[in-house]
Design a protein around this motif. Structure first.
Motif, mmCIF file in Angstrom:
data_model
loop_
_atom_site.group_PDB
_atom_site.id
_atom_site.type_symbol
_atom_site.label_atom_id
_atom_site.label_comp_id
_atom_site.label_asym_id
_atom_site.label_seq_id
_atom_site.Cartn_x
_atom_site.Cartn_y
_atom_site.Cartn_z
ATOM 1 N N TRP A 224 0.846 -1.211 0.000
ATOM 2 C CA TRP A 224 0.000 0.000 0.000
ATOM 3 C C TRP A 224 0.874 1.250 0.000
ATOM 4 O O TRP A 224 0.593 2.229 -0.711
ATOM 5 C CB TRP A 224 -0.917 -0.040 1.218
ATOM 6 N N GLN A 228 1.864 3.780 -3.709
ATOM 7 C CA GLN A 228 1.458 5.185 -3.737
ATOM 8 C C GLN A 228 2.652 6.136 -3.735
ATOM 9 O O GLN A 228 2.496 7.340 -3.516
ATOM 10 C CB GLN A 228 0.565 5.481 -2.532
ATOM 11 N N LEU A 258 -6.650 -0.738 -2.543
ATOM 12 C CA LEU A 258 -5.973 0.459 -2.010
ATOM 13 C C LEU A 258 -6.967 1.348 -1.268
ATOM 14 O O LEU A 258 -6.679 1.859 -0.181
ATOM 15 C CB LEU A 258 -5.320 1.254 -3.146
ATOM 16 N N SER A 262 -6.974 2.512 2.604
ATOM 17 C CA SER A 262 -6.879 3.951 2.898
ATOM 18 C C SER A 262 -8.037 4.435 3.759
ATOM 19 O O SER A 262 -7.894 5.380 4.539
ATOM 20 C CB SER A 262 -6.839 4.763 1.599
#
Length: 279
Positions: A224, A228, A258, A262
């Motif tokens: 993750w 990003q 994702l 998040s």
């Protein structure tokens, strides 16, 4: 040297240095534990090691690198200095003390560990970092635990921009505003406590995503981060976990996965407030 973990990609920092996108955190290990962890991590492909004056283990990092047999140029070393060195000359004194403890001639990335805005000397500390960069004593400069307002001030007053801002960052503290501000300035965001000191490993959402992709919860969270554009520095002295943590570059999370991870964000209040905390 056999690289059991496969190659770890790098990101080019604004002043030209190439930083591996995964590092090994070392707090709160002592020198002996750190040296052993660094030696082991090298076998799994790690080339990026994070330490600090405050951790008291810079000697261990240096020893582990020397014992590994790697050339110094193959390794990226980050260290940080405390508030007593927040001045132009103080930054140089801190650098000199760190390289003596590390046993090296230079530092790849030197960070101001905390801003301490009440002390109001972090801009001068950054001016000292700029001088170190200009004379080749460091290859990159940056900040740790700085908020967008702190970074804006050093950019406005010095005309220079950090390579890196290292902050507490995980799916529980996604730090969206800091990340967006840094991205707009070309600053790489580095994540410490990237799996929330293990707290995320039993989270139901993380566990479900990990099961779906056939990976461990730790691998899932670290993926993750890197997917990003973040640079996580998980701490581990356990060889199995070290190797697992480095094996995150042969799979991807979907946008939906994702997003689910998040959405675990607990807001800025869940992160340590660097306006009032630090050393």
């Amino acid at each position: 040297m056999t690289n059991l973990g496969g190659p770890i990609p790098t990101v080019q920092l604004r002043h030209g240095a190439e930083m591996p996108v995964l590092g090994l955190g070392t707090a709160p290990m002592d020198d002996a534990e750190t040296a052993a962890a660094v030696r082991q991590a090298v076998e799994f492909g790690y080339r990026h090691f994070d330490t600090a004056e405050q951790y008291g283990n810079e000697r261990g990092v240096g020893l582990g690198i020397r014992d590994s047999g790697l050339d110094r140029s193959e390794v990226f070393v980050t260290t940080k200095f405390n508030r007593q060195w927040h001045s132009v000359d103080g930054a140089r004194q801190a650098w000199r003390a760190s390289i003596e403890r590390l046993g090296t001639d230079y530092v790849d990335l030197l960070l101001i560990h905390w801003p301490h805005p009440a002390q109001d000397r972090y801009v001068d500390a950054f001016r000292g970092l700029v001088e170190l960069l200009q004379d080749g004593s460091v290859r990159a400069i940056g900040t740790s635990n700085f908020k967008p307002a702190h970074i804006a001030r050093i950019v406005e007053e010095t005309g220079e921009v950090p390579d890196v801002n290292q902050i507490e960052l995980s799916p529980y503290t996604t730090r969206d505003a800091s990340r967006a501000d840094s991205a707009a300035r070309g600053i790489v965001t580095e994540s410490y406590s990237p799996i929330k000191r293990g707290g995320l490993l039993t989270d139901p959402v993380v566990f479900e995503v990990a099961e779906a992709i056939g990976r461990t919860p730790a691998q899932t969270v670290l993926r993750w981060h890197v997917q990003q554009g973040l640079v996580p520095i998980p701490k581990s002295a356990n060889p199995q976990r070290m190797q697992e943590n480095a094996t995150i570059f042969d799979f991807e999370l979907t946008d939906e996965q994702l997003g689910r991870i998040s959405a675990l964000d607990r807001g800025e209040a869940a992160a340590t407030d660097s306006d009032t905390v630090g050393h």
